[in-house]
Design an enzyme around this catalytic site. Structure first.
Site, PDB file in Angstrom:
ATOM      1  N   CYS A  91      40.999  44.215  30.228  1.00 32.06           N
ATOM      2  CA  CYS A  91      42.267  43.913  29.575  1.00 32.06           C
ATOM      3  C   CYS A  91      42.398  42.474  29.124  1.00 32.06           C
ATOM      4  O   CYS A  91      43.444  42.070  28.627  1.00 32.06           O
ATOM      5  CB  CYS A  91      43.409  44.238  30.528  1.00 32.06           C
ATOM      6  N   CYS A  94      43.009  44.343  38.835  1.00 32.19           N
ATOM      7  CA  CYS A  94      43.583  43.007  39.021  1.00 32.19           C
ATOM      8  C   CYS A  94      43.109  42.391  40.333  1.00 32.19           C
ATOM      9  O   CYS A  94      42.812  41.198  40.402  1.00 32.19           O
ATOM     10  CB  CYS A  94      45.109  43.072  39.006  1.00 32.19           C
TER      11      CYS A  94
END
Ligand SMILES: Cc1ncc(COP(=O)(O)O)c(C=O)c1O
Ligand SMILES: Cc1ncc(COP(=O)(O)O)c(C=O)c1O
Lengths: 388, 129, 388, 129
Positions: B33, B102
């Site tokens: 991302c 993440c």
């Protein structure tokens, strides 16, 4: 958690108007008949559905027989694309569309290409997200069966020149569909003035419930039904009619039309204040979409160096509901296909924020956002290695 | 969507910043991302005595780096070398599936900073690093 | 017009239960978020949808990820048939079904055959409308991709041996779908005990609203989505979720399960009284469907020499809502495909009447019908040249 | 779905029955739906003095034959010979589209009965019949 609740995500969905709820309520417990039943309970339900159809038809400048009730905007879009593609597969296999359509169009085109041999032309858009009608004309080939171009974009709010494109399509004898889901309640929808053969709407964008939509189908338009069964909706959309929602949808559209002029003016002025305030108060903020040719309620931005979802979460914690772009792609981590098509750098595209106003919003709401957003952006930039 | 711990760390991220004379520095970018994280460590007597970072990313990315910084500060370097993304996720009270990357990013940033440190101090490198 | 209102058309549709309406109401004006939005209003809606999915999954003995919410039973049937046919088109093109399916299956098979090259085998049924599982086994070929057989018939109420057929399908490695729309609320729906891979339900048959359905899809079942767009419903059914109806559907199914045992017993005894009374009091009356292996609320007949719609109209004038067969084909003048498939003579098939009981019906309702129906039949026969 | 006139004629159909010594008799069956109608007329001095029928069919079919029987009873035969299905539909206050064939059936039954009569009384046949 903040007890404040400022909803600025009306492009994702709207609350159902209390007058719409009221209009629907009798059709759950009391007038609950199946419109296909020929006894009186059925007749009562049938009458309600046909009255709703009449109302919608009048508002769109269409005939009642040209209005098909569906289960959502996505279904309307699918029926338009698949319905025409399958009906005309003997004549051609080429569809013209844009790269900034909602996934209901985009992903449907992709599947039609992959599984059913359709060929898709994606027209370019400029940095505002605008399609050039001349490009439409140039893209038409002998095998073109459909042009599908959205009326207004759901992420950046840019309004496309639908009437102009419609004229070209008409001249060349190509069927023309527009996804007007975001235009519903905000822009005029006269199907003759727009020169469209098919037009999609979704109730929950104009204060009707989620789960009901409209496909306008001009008389004579070839369309293979994609949901078959009973003969409902002139054999174009089988399934027992969702009577309460159909009644509610018509009521909501009527209210939207009655209030459109004043409400659009009010929203536009809130929007302009919001845009102006954001651009003034936040360095390196950039408006996305067209500066003037945009939906009256849409203010969307990119904020260099930070992540849109992080902004959204901070706003949420402060009691403000916003979006990074479209609701459907929330949670996706890929940058918006709309912003990329407009030539925005992928990293910059990740910093998108969409604020979409609605009926309950006031200028206090706008001022509150203008008060907190600059700090949020500043704070996130302070911890970002990507902002310099 | 997010646990309270994620929200809390996202709202008040600990140890944000840069260390000008860091002993170890790592910078990573997510291919998923585009998230970006840089992490600085200061080591004294085999312990992480200071840690700073900057993160470009969503709430989960920021919270991951914040909690990771807390988990390593003051810890012996061999212990820190074993900090996995699973432990970070766990410490955050879980993450939505789409956001697991993440915590991986935070673990990678830490690993990169340690790698930088060990390359300058090969004698301190644990066997299995 | 009679002020009496006895509703005996629950197979066509049911009134929404007040407890279901109550469960739905907060999701219109207050908790109105789009489940795909990541702010709190979205999270609240998402939680409601996932809780409903969990409830439904538990009741069916399925995993939550195997439950797809749709816009109606018709859509569930279409998704099952088209979804499998298109997903497996590389492997085969043969579907096995019956001639007594609802049009949502029947007309879909017809279109798949006509437009998409599928081959359909229609198994025979006996005079009660029963499918023989051995016939299923025999019909399977190398190119068979799907077997679709309804759980209970909507016109005559006959219950098919689904678990047995499911076992055969499982053994032969063929996907098995059942249209359980009429079974919902009346019969157990455990997907493992039924050995089904796909199962359709429609809310409005068990006191949830019209316009919401379920497709159970066993994990690993190949299915090409037929409505594409956003990533909702695990990418198998795009479109913003109809949050109120999904909540209502789960509530209604839960209530139906809680009350099933006592309600089924109550309905069955009303039904038996109705059947017995009609056969006793009306000469040349004949029960259609299986005498015992039938839905607890279904009493259907043919009355030699007269027209079913005329009976229905007379009942309606007396305040009793009934049907000739299925609601979808009401107004059609062709005799029921179900009765014809059961070997009933076309002229006799035209005299069909279906009475389907529900929660609000009492034994007084049954007695009233038994009091007026004989006269109605007699009067119509008196003016008919076809009754001798 | 149906007009009040249809409902009224369906509920109380006029002139139902058979005429044993009819002057004209017609029987028709609809190919659309199997509806069946038989119609008997009695003619005296160029006028329909009695009419009876029996109908197998839906409410619209029964109402169509009932109103048709009223429309012809007592009328001169040349007038009756001109009765069209449109006039029957009109007299009923309209019919749903799917039921138009019911009034056609009634008109056909009448035509068949007249044909039977004229075949026995060719001198009374109107020129354009
Ligand atoms: C432009 C556009 N088209 C289609 C849709 C799909 O409508 P629905 O959510 O009713 O399926 C939306 C909104 O989600 C939209 O914004
Ligand atoms: C057996 C059966 N299948 C499918 C359907 C279609 O369901 P829906 O009306 O929700 O589209 C019905 C009822 O109409 C039905 O009885």
């Amino acid at each position: 958690m903040a007890s404040r609740f400022i909803y600025l995500d009306h492009a994702a969905t709207t609350p159902v108007d209390p007058r719409v709820v009221e209009a629907m309520l009798p059709y759950f417990e009391e007038k609950f008949g199946n419109p296909s039943s020929i006894h009186r309970a059925g007749g009562e339900a049938r009458a309600a559905v046909e009255k709703a159809r009449q109302t919608v038809a009048e508002l769109l400048g269409a005939k009642p027989s040209e209005i098909i009730f569906t289960s959502c905007g996505t279904e309307s879009d699918n029926l338009a694309l698949r319905g025409v593609a399958f009906a005309l597969k003997g004549r051609g296999n080429h569809i013209i569309t844009t790269p900034i359509e909602h996934h209901a169009i985009g992903h449907t085109c992709e599947q039609l290409a992959k599984e059913f041999g359709m060929e898709i032309t994606y027209l370019p858009v400029d940095s505002f997200g605008l399609v050039d009608p001349d490009d439409v004309a140039r893209a038409i080939t002998e095998r073109t069966v459909l042009i599908s171009i959205m009326y207004a974009n759901n992420e950046v709010g840019t309004i496309e020149p639908i009437a102009e494109i419609g004229k070209i399509a008409r001249e060349k004898g190509i069927l023309f569909h527009t996804d007007a889901v975001q235009a519903g309640g905000h822009l005029p929808l006269n199907v003759d003035k727009l020169h469209v053969d098919l037009l999609s709407l979704s109730g929950h964008k104009f204060y009707a419930p989620k789960g009901v939509g409209i496909l306008y189908v001009r008389e004579g338009t070839p369309l293979l039904p994609i949901q078959t069964g009973g003969g409902q909706e002139r054999h174009l959309r089988a399934g027992t009619e969702n009577v309460p929602y159909i009644v509610g949808l018509a009521k909501a559209l009527q209210l939207a039309y009655e209030e459109m002029e004043s409400e659009v003016a009010r929203l536009r002025s809130l929007r302009d204040r919001l845009i102006q305030g954001v651009l003034e108060r936040i360095p390196d903020a950039q408006l996305t979409g067209h500066p003037t040719q945009r939906l009256p309620n849409n203010a969307s931005f990119v904020f260099k160096g930070i992540d849109g979802e992080a902004i959204l979460m901070q706003l949420d914690l402060a009691g403000v509901a916003a979006s990074t772009g479209s609701a459907c792609s929330s949670g996706e981590s890929t940058p918006s296909h709309v912003l990329l098509a407009m030539g925005i750098d992928p990293l910059l595209a990740r910093s998108s924020l969409r604020l979409t106003l609605g009926r309950r919003n006031t200028s206090e709401d706008v001022e509150f956002v203008l008060a907190i957003l600059p700090q949020i952006v500043e704070k996130l930039r302070a911890i970002s290695p990507a902002y310099t | 969507m997010y646990s309270n711990i994620v929200i809390e760390h996202f709202t008040n991220p600990r140890n944000v910043g840069v260390i000008e004379d860091a002993d170890g520095y790592g910078k990573v970018e997510s291919s998923v991302c585009g998230d970006m994280m840089e992490l600085y460590i200061k080591v004294r007597d085999g312990k992480i005595v200071d840690v700073k970072y900057r993160t470009f990313g969503c709430a989960a990315a920021i919270a991951s780096s914040s909690i990771a910084s807390e988990m390593i500060k003051g810890q012996p370097i061999e212990v820190v070398a074993e900090l996995s993304d699973e432990k970070i996720t766990e410490a955050l009270g879980g993450l939505p599936e789409a956001k697991i990357h993440c915590s991986i990013l935070a673990a990678s940033a830490l690993r990169a900073a340690l790698e930088d440190y060990f390359s300058k101090h090969p004698e301190e490198r644990p066997e299995d690093f």
